[in-house]
Design a protein around this motif. Structure first.
Motif, PDB file in Angstrom:
ATOM      1  N   SER A 148      14.348  34.901  18.879  1.00 48.73           N
ATOM      2  CA  SER A 148      12.993  35.336  19.215  1.00 48.73           C
ATOM      3  C   SER A 148      12.686  36.572  18.375  1.00 48.73           C
ATOM      4  O   SER A 148      13.519  37.025  17.591  1.00 48.73           O
ATOM      5  N   VAL A 185       8.738  39.630  24.323  1.00 47.98           N
ATOM      6  CA  VAL A 185       9.620  38.732  23.591  1.00 47.98           C
ATOM      7  C   VAL A 185       8.859  37.442  23.279  1.00 47.98           C
ATOM      8  O   VAL A 185       8.412  36.730  24.181  1.00 47.98           O
ATOM      9  N   ASP A 190       8.200  33.698  21.153  1.00 41.96           N
ATOM     10  CA  ASP A 190       8.764  32.520  20.478  1.00 41.96           C
ATOM     11  C   ASP A 190      10.269  32.380  20.684  1.00 41.96           C
ATOM     12  O   ASP A 190      11.059  32.392  19.736  1.00 41.96           O
ATOM     13  N   LEU A 191      10.671  32.275  21.930  1.00 41.96           N
ATOM     14  CA  LEU A 191      12.082  32.071  22.247  1.00 41.96           C
ATOM     15  C   LEU A 191      12.435  30.610  21.986  1.00 41.96           C
ATOM     16  O   LEU A 191      12.019  29.713  22.716  1.00 41.96           O
ATOM     17  N   ASP A 213       6.767  33.139  26.803  1.00 47.29           N
ATOM     18  CA  ASP A 213       6.841  31.770  27.308  1.00 47.29           C
ATOM     19  C   ASP A 213       6.714  31.778  28.823  1.00 47.29           C
ATOM     20  O   ASP A 213       7.387  32.552  29.515  1.00 47.29           O
TER      21      ASP A 213
END
Length: 440
Positions: free
Chosen positions: A174, A90, A92-93, A136
Motif C-alpha cells: 500500500s 493507507v 490501495d492495499l 478500503d
C-alpha cells in the motif's frame, strides 16, 4: 321513639353517599409519582482499562542507510513510531505475493531507505483501524507481523508500505500520501541514524536475524508487588458469585466452583485459571473477531494490570497470548506466570489463565546497571554450542528474568533470551554451556 327510624334512614343515606364519594376518589386518584433514577450495577475494575493500540506494539525496528543497518528496541522509539502512524490514510492495499520466500523478504529489508518494524504476533489488519485510516471499506481478513516502510519518495509526500505475514507467507502493498512528511522524517527516520549498528545474521533458506553490534546496558530492578484479591476475580468471572463454593485442594491450590465453571488458583505460580467447559468449541474464529473478543473480555474488568502486549495466536485453539513487558522489554519467568492466555468458546470465554500479582513500584536504591554481551557475540556463542539450531530460532531478544525474592519483593534481571515457538530460553554464561530451560 318515633324519630329513630327517620334518623336511621338519614345515617344510612349519609353512609351510602360517603361510600360512593370515597369509591369515586379512589378510582380517580392519580398519585404524584416521582421519577426513580436507574442505578447501574457497580462495575468491577481490577486494573485500569486500555486501548487496543496499548497492547499492540512492535518490539524492534531496524533501518537501512547506505548499505548499513541501525536498529533499536527502545520503548521510547516504539512509542514514537506508533504515534507517527496516527491518522495515516493507507491507500490501495493490494496483495503482491501469496508464496513469499525468505530470500525475497531478506532482499526487501536490505533495500536502502527502508525501515522494518517487527511484531511478535500476527496482527489482524482491523486491529490497526484505530491507528491507520484504511481507504478500503473492506479490510482483508488476514494478518501481518512485519511492516516495511520505504521513504525513498518522501520528498513527494509519498511513503510505500509493505505488510508481511511470516505465518501465511503473504505480502501486501500500500502507500500513504502525507500532507507533510517532515514530522515522520524528523521523529522516526533522523533519530535512527544515531542508533546502534546492527548486523544481519543470514540463515540459508530462512529469514535473517538482526542483532546489535555493541554491548547493551540495561537496568536490574527490584519491585514490590501485591496480590490482587481473588474475590475480585471471582466476582468478575462467575455470573452469580453468591453461589460459588471455595475449596482448598492442597497447600498451594484452591478452587472456586458454581457447578458449571471453575477457577483454580496456584499460589506458587501466582496464577489463576478459569474454565467454562460447556462453551468449548472447535469452530475456528476469524483472527479479527478473536482478538476483538479477547481484548474486550479482559479490558472490561481491567485485566491488563501491567504493560501486557499481544504476542501470539493459535488459530486451531482460538487462543491468544499477552506477554508482560517492563520498560519495553518482555518479562519471562519459571517461578511465576508472566502471560495472560485466553481461549474463546461458543460466544463466551472458554479458558482464561493469568497472573494475579501486580508489580507496584521499583526500589530506587536497588537499581543496578548491567552490561550484556552484544547480539553478535551471543550469536557466535550459540553457533559454538549444540543446544540450539540457529535456523529454528524465531529471534534472540533482551528481556527480564523475573524471580520472587520474598513475600513482597521481585527481582527483574536483564538477560538475553532465545525465542522459539513462543518459548523463551534464558541465556546465561552457565546456561550457554549446559542445560537449557524454557520460560514463559
Amino acid at each position: 321513639m318515633k324519630y329513630i327510624e327517620p334518623v336511621k334512614s338519614v345515617v344510612l343515606f349519609l353512609l351510602v353517599m360517603l361510600s360512593v364519594i370515597l369509591t369515586f376518589i379512589i378510582w380517580t386518584y392519580t398519585p404524584d409519582y416521582k421519577i426513580i433514577e436507574q442505578t447501574e450495577g457497580k462495575e468491577i475494575l481490577i486494573g485500569s482499562q486500555k486501548r487496543m493500540e496499548d497492547i499492540i506494539r512492535p518490539y524492534k525496528a531496524i533501518y537501512r542507510f547506505d548499505e548499513e543497518f541501525t536498529g533499536t528496541a527502545s520503548n521510547g522509539a516504539m512509542k514514537d513510531i506508533m504515534k507517527a502512524f496516527q491518522g495515516w490514510n493507507v491507500l490501495d492495499l493490494v496483495p503482491i505475493n501469496n508464496n513469499l520466500t525468505a530470500n525475497y523478504v531478506n532482499e526487501m529489508i536490505r533495500t536502502n531507505n527502508r525501515m522494518t518494524i517487527f511484531f511478535t504476533g500476527e496482527i489482524p489488519y482491523s486491529a490497526f483501524s484505530s491507528i491507520f485510516q484504511f481507504a478500503d471499506k473492506e479490510i482483508p481478513e488476514t494478518t501481518f507481523n512485519r511492516m516495511i516502510i520505504d521513504w525513498t519518495n518522501y520528498g513527494n509526500k509519498d511513503l510505500q508500505i509493505f505488510f508481511i505475514s511470516s505465518n501465511n507467507k503473504t505480502l501486501m502493498r500500500s502507500h500513504v500520501s502525507l500532507q507533510n512528511t517532515n514530522p515522520f522524517i524528523r521523529d522516526v527516520i533522523e533519530p535512527a541514524k544515531t542508533y546502534s549498528a546492527f548486523k544481519e545474521i543470514e540463515r540459508d533458506g530462512f529469514t535473517s536475524l538482526y542483532m546489535p553490534n555493541d554491548k547493551i546496558e540495561s537496568t536490574k530492578y527490584m519491585y514490590t508487588f501485591i496480590e490482587e484479591p481473588l474475590e475480585s476475580f471471582k466476582n468478575v468471572l462467575f455470573p452469580n458469585p453468591n453461589i460459588v463454593q471455595r475449596s482448598i485442594e492442597s497447600a498451594i491450590t484452591e478452587k472456586y466452583q458454581d457447578g458449571k465453571s471453575r477457577m483454580t488458583v496456584d499460589s506458587n505460580l501466582k496464577s489463576l485459571t478459569y474454565v467454562y467447559p460447556a462453551v468449548e468449541s472447535s469452530a475456528i474464529i476469524e483472527p479479527s473477531k478473536l482478538l476483538k473478543d479477547s481484548f474486550e473480555f479482559i479490558n472490561e474488568h481491567g485485566g491488563f494490570t501491567a504493560d501486557y502486549r499481544y504476542v501470539s495466536k493459535n488459530t486451531n485453539k482460538n487462543q491468544l497470548e499477552y506477554q508482560q513487558y517492563l520498560q519495553g522489554l518482555p518479562v519471562y519467568s519459571d517461578q511465576v506466570i508472566s502471560k495472560i492466555t485466553t481461549a474463546w468458546g461458543d460466544n463466551l470465554i472458554f479458558r482464561y489463565k493469568r497472573p494475579y500479582y501486580s508489580l507496584v513500584f521499583d526500589i530506587p536504591t536497588e537499581k543496578e546497571i548491567k552490561e550484556l554481551p552484544s547480539g553478535v557475540e551471543i550469536v557466535e556463542k550459540i553457533q559454538q554450542l549444540n543446544n540450539f539450531v540457529l535456523s529454528d530460532i524465531d529471534d534472540i531478544v533482551v528481556g527480564y528474568y523475573l524471580k520472587q525474592d520474598s513475600t513482597s519483593i521481585m527481582t527483574l534481571e536483564p538477560c538475553w533470551f532465545v525465542v522459539h515457538n513462543g518459548i523463551a530460553t534464558k541465556l546465561t554464561p552457565e546456561l550457554l554451556g549446559g542445560v537449557v530451560n524454557g520460560l514463559e
